[in-house]
Design a protein around this motif. Structure first.
Motif, PDB file in Angstrom:
ATOM      1  N   UNK A 147       1.524  -8.623  -5.435  1.00  0.00           N
ATOM      2  CA  UNK A 147       0.587  -8.636  -4.716  1.00  0.00           C
ATOM      3  C   UNK A 147       0.884  -7.560  -3.599  1.00  0.00           C
ATOM      4  N   UNK A 148       2.020  -8.085  -2.848  1.00  0.00           N
ATOM      5  CA  UNK A 148       2.495  -7.377  -1.753  1.00  0.00           C
ATOM      6  C   UNK A 148       2.676  -5.841  -2.026  1.00  0.00           C
ATOM      7  N   UNK A 149       3.505  -5.705  -3.220  1.00  0.00           N
ATOM      8  CA  UNK A 149       3.796  -4.491  -3.596  1.00  0.00           C
ATOM      9  C   UNK A 149       2.877  -3.734  -3.930  1.00  0.00           C
ATOM     10  N   UNK A 150       1.682  -4.119  -4.562  1.00  0.00           N
ATOM     11  CA  UNK A 150       0.394  -3.374  -4.913  1.00  0.00           C
ATOM     12  C   UNK A 150      -0.394  -3.048  -3.685  1.00  0.00           C
ATOM     13  N   UNK A 151      -0.333  -3.714  -2.630  1.00  0.00           N
ATOM     14  CA  UNK A 151      -1.053  -3.461  -1.360  1.00  0.00           C
ATOM     15  C   UNK A 151      -0.129  -2.181  -0.797  1.00  0.00           C
ATOM     16  N   UNK A 152       1.270  -2.275  -0.755  1.00  0.00           N
ATOM     17  CA  UNK A 152       2.067  -1.355  -0.398  1.00  0.00           C
ATOM     18  C   UNK A 152       1.785  -0.023  -0.957  1.00  0.00           C
ATOM     19  N   UNK A 153       1.824  -0.192  -2.301  1.00  0.00           N
ATOM     20  CA  UNK A 153       1.762   1.064  -3.090  1.00  0.00           C
ATOM     21  C   UNK A 153       0.398   1.809  -2.644  1.00  0.00           C
ATOM     22  N   UNK A 154      -0.717   1.275  -2.562  1.00  0.00           N
ATOM     23  CA  UNK A 154      -2.055   1.676  -2.373  1.00  0.00           C
ATOM     24  C   UNK A 154      -1.934   2.348  -0.875  1.00  0.00           C
ATOM     25  N   UNK A 155      -1.335   1.756   0.176  1.00  0.00           N
ATOM     26  CA  UNK A 155      -1.255   2.315   1.454  1.00  0.00           C
ATOM     27  C   UNK A 155      -0.286   3.667   1.346  1.00  0.00           C
ATOM     28  N   UNK A 156       0.512   3.547   0.682  1.00  0.00           N
ATOM     29  CA  UNK A 156       1.570   4.682   0.280  1.00  0.00           C
ATOM     30  C   UNK A 156       0.816   5.818  -0.282  1.00  0.00           C
ATOM     31  N   UNK A 157       0.044   5.643  -1.038  1.00  0.00           N
ATOM     32  CA  UNK A 157      -0.925   6.508  -1.635  1.00  0.00           C
ATOM     33  C   UNK A 157      -1.825   7.299  -0.573  1.00  0.00           C
ATOM     34  N   UNK A 158      -2.486   6.235   0.163  1.00  0.00           N
ATOM     35  CA  UNK A 158      -3.408   6.973   1.136  1.00  0.00           C
ATOM     36  C   UNK A 158      -2.727   7.730   2.167  1.00  0.00           C
ATOM     37  N   UNK A 159      -1.472   7.339   2.447  1.00  0.00           N
ATOM     38  CA  UNK A 159      -0.704   8.232   3.478  1.00  0.00           C
ATOM     39  C   UNK A 159      -0.210   9.289   2.939  1.00  0.00           C
ATOM     40  N   UNK A 160      -0.023   9.439   1.451  1.00  0.00           N
ATOM     41  CA  UNK A 160       0.429  10.841   0.915  1.00  0.00           C
ATOM     42  C   UNK A 160      -0.736  11.998   1.015  1.00  0.00           C
ATOM     43  N   UNK A 161      -2.057  11.305   0.873  1.00  0.00           N
ATOM     44  CA  UNK A 161      -3.061  12.488   0.737  1.00  0.00           C
ATOM     45  C   UNK A 161      -2.846  13.432   1.845  1.00  0.00           C
ATOM     46  N   UNK A 162      -2.956  14.673   1.361  1.00  0.00           N
ATOM     47  CA  UNK A 162      -2.802  16.120   2.455  1.00  0.00           C
ATOM     48  C   UNK A 162      -1.628  16.296   2.253  1.00  0.00           C
ATOM     49  N   UNK A 163      -0.350  15.788   1.648  1.00  0.00           N
ATOM     50  CA  UNK A 163       0.855  16.367   1.500  1.00  0.00           C
ATOM     51  C   UNK A 163       0.791  17.313   0.235  1.00  0.00           C
ATOM     52  N   UNK A 272      -2.408   7.412 -10.806  1.00  0.00           N
ATOM     53  CA  UNK A 272      -2.325   6.608 -11.894  1.00  0.00           C
ATOM     54  C   UNK A 272      -1.111   6.681 -12.374  1.00  0.00           C
ATOM     55  N   UNK A 273      -0.170   7.785 -12.479  1.00  0.00           N
ATOM     56  CA  UNK A 273       1.048   7.920 -12.921  1.00  0.00           C
ATOM     57  C   UNK A 273       1.950   7.090 -12.270  1.00  0.00           C
ATOM     58  N   UNK A 274       2.096   6.814 -10.816  1.00  0.00           N
ATOM     59  CA  UNK A 274       2.594   5.944 -10.034  1.00  0.00           C
ATOM     60  C   UNK A 274       2.501   4.562 -10.329  1.00  0.00           C
ATOM     61  N   UNK A 275       1.125   4.206 -10.586  1.00  0.00           N
ATOM     62  CA  UNK A 275       0.804   2.934 -10.930  1.00  0.00           C
ATOM     63  C   UNK A 275       1.553   2.505 -12.326  1.00  0.00           C
ATOM     64  N   UNK A 276       1.295   3.442 -13.324  1.00  0.00           N
ATOM     65  CA  UNK A 276       1.911   3.065 -14.612  1.00  0.00           C
ATOM     66  C   UNK A 276       3.310   3.193 -14.551  1.00  0.00           C
ATOM     67  N   UNK A 309      -2.422  -5.177  -9.423  1.00  0.00           N
ATOM     68  CA  UNK A 309      -3.474  -4.439  -9.650  1.00  0.00           C
ATOM     69  C   UNK A 309      -4.684  -4.854  -8.716  1.00  0.00           C
ATOM     70  N   UNK A 310      -4.937  -5.924  -8.581  1.00  0.00           N
ATOM     71  CA  UNK A 310      -5.634  -6.650  -7.423  1.00  0.00           C
ATOM     72  C   UNK A 310      -5.678  -6.319  -6.289  1.00  0.00           C
ATOM     73  N   UNK A 322      -9.770   7.030 -13.559  1.00  0.00           N
ATOM     74  CA  UNK A 322      -8.203   6.439 -13.384  1.00  0.00           C
ATOM     75  C   UNK A 322      -8.209   5.437 -14.327  1.00  0.00           C
ATOM     76  N   UNK A 323      -9.058   4.388 -14.182  1.00  0.00           N
ATOM     77  CA  UNK A 323      -9.336   3.134 -14.907  1.00  0.00           C
ATOM     78  C   UNK A 323      -8.816   3.279 -16.458  1.00  0.00           C
ATOM     79  N   UNK A 324      -9.656   4.465 -16.900  1.00  0.00           N
ATOM     80  CA  UNK A 324      -9.488   4.646 -18.330  1.00  0.00           C
ATOM     81  C   UNK A 324      -8.119   5.320 -18.545  1.00  0.00           C
ATOM     82  N   UNK A 325      -7.804   6.149 -17.694  1.00  0.00           N
ATOM     83  CA  UNK A 325      -6.290   6.794 -17.958  1.00  0.00           C
ATOM     84  C   UNK A 325      -5.222   5.664 -18.042  1.00  0.00           C
ATOM     85  N   UNK A 326      -5.237   4.712 -17.155  1.00  0.00           N
ATOM     86  CA  UNK A 326      -4.086   3.899 -16.976  1.00  0.00           C
ATOM     87  C   UNK A 326      -3.380   3.541 -18.361  1.00  0.00           C
TER      88      UNK A 326
END
Length: 394
Positions: A147-163, A272-276, A309-310, A322-326
């Motif tokens: 769960x902690x890894x999922x939270x951190x991954x989501x925050x990383x994706x948010x921070x990556x936007x705009x790069x 979704x690629x990163x989540x996969x 994922x939760x 994205x949900x269908x693609x995963x």
């Protein structure tokens, strides 16, 4: 100063440790390198050597605190190729993400070329390296870590936007989503192979077109209609527990990720690629599967998958596309790293055994596994998890 304590073994392609491919960093070598980093201060000794297989790395005690030194063959990473990673990490840090801090030498360089090697130096991040000896494809210790890894991954994706940097130029030991993110993957793969002479040389002896058509293309047929719904994004692509530092208040308490490490596979792909990739690296015990032919479902950690994922979706919900693609993308997420790894084993190490393992067991075998009972169990779980979203697709 303490003397070197070089490791005798490193992580290999299986469960058993192997002799390292590259010599361990030496104390005199590190001292010479860190003279270019006056902010570090005097070197006091080398305290730990990493068992990771594709580079040499160690923790160095210095007057200013511990630092992490990593050395790669220049054929694997040039200075400019390392700086592609460093610029992305700097963007994440500017957005408030706790990515590993790369130190700059006195001349401003974040990577150093010397005697056929490329070096980088990182300040040791906050947190405990709970998984530093864990091999790839080993699960989290408990669902709370997932769960902690999922939270951190989501925050990383948010921070990556705009790069918006272009995709990487590095060709060895990198992940990516260029081949199957296309209507004609066979043409894309031919182009990918042509750009890597060592890979082309190896594949000339294998029926790769037939194998790709037989094993990989059926998965692409399910993914192809969903590609337009995947927004390009710079991603980590090696989201394993061993690439995270952790804070825990007590052994039984919930954990949190405090620092994100090792952006060596980072590139422009999509969320979704990163989540996969995170699922492929943490949730399936690939190395243990051959020993459990009739009970492989127990090596697919559904509880950790749902926890990860939760937590991710509590920060950034997946779109219906994205949900269908995963589940469609998951059996293909490993392909470009497998090809890149194959080029490394054949062209750099000249290892026939590891090259064959990369082709037969990793490139093809991991995809074929998704046709097994356990593989279908995992994919069906994902489909059921997101059935309510898929039904909302136009």
């Amino acid at each position: 100063m303490t003397s070197d304590n070089s490791p005798l073994l490193s992580h290999g392609m299986g469960l058993e440790p192997v002799a390292p491919s590259w010599p361990a960093l030496r104390l005199d070598e590190v001292v010479r390198l860190l003279q270019r980093y006056p902010q570090v201060g005097a070197v006091q000794g080398l305290s730990w050597h990493s068992p990771r297989p594709f580079s040499s790395a160690c923790t160095v005690d210095t007057a200013s605190g511990p630092v992490f030194v990593k050395r790669l063959l220049q054929a694997i990473r040039s200075v400019e190729e390392l700086m592609e990673e460093h610029r992305f990490m700097a963007h994440l840090q500017q957005r408030g993400l706790a990515a590993s801090e790369v130190l700059h030498a006195a001349d401003g360089a974040s990577a150093i070329a010397d005697d056929g090697w490329t070096y980088e130096v990182h300040r040791i991040g906050a947190g405990v390296d709970l998984y530093r000896d864990a091999t790839s494809w080993t699960p989290f210790l408990k669902p709370q870590h997932a769960a902690a890894a999922g939270t951190a991954l989501a925050h990383m994706h948010s921070a990556a936007r705009g790069y918006d940097a272009p995709a990487r130029s590095a060709q060895l030991l990198v992940s990516g989503f260029t081949i199957f993110n296309a209507d004609d993957p066979l043409t894309r793969m031919q182009q990918y192979i042509a750009q890597r002479p060592a890979l082309a040389d190896y594949l000339a002896q294998r029926p790769w077109r037939d194998d790709v058509q037989r094993v990989l293309m059926p998965f692409h047929a399910r993914l192809q209609p969903l590609l337009n719904g995947l927004t390009p994004l710079w991603t980590h692509n090696d989201w394993h527990a061993s690439n995270l530092l952790w804070h825990t208040k007590a052994p039984s308490a919930a954990a949190e990720v405090t620092t994100i490490l090792d952006f060596g596979l980072a590139d422009r792909t999509c969320a979704v690629y990163d989540i996969a990739n995170a699922i492929e690296r943490n949730i399936i015990e690939w190395l243990a599967l051959p020993s459990h032919p009739s009970s492989q479902r127990q090596l697919v950690h559904i509880d950790q998958l749902d926890a990860m994922l939760d937590a991710y979706e509590a920060v950034t919900p997946l779109s219906p596309q994205e949900a269908a693609a995963l589940p469609a993308l998951l059996p293909l997420a490993h392909v470009e790293f497998a090809l890149s790894e194959l080029a490394y084993f054949h062209g750099v190490l000249g290892s026939a055994d590891n090259s064959a393992l990369a082709y037969d067991t990793y490139l093809l075998g991991h995809a074929e596994w998704f046709h097994s009972d356990a593989g279908q169990y995992l994919l069906e779980h994902l489909r059921q998890r997101y059935a309510h979203l898929m039904n909302k697709e136009p």
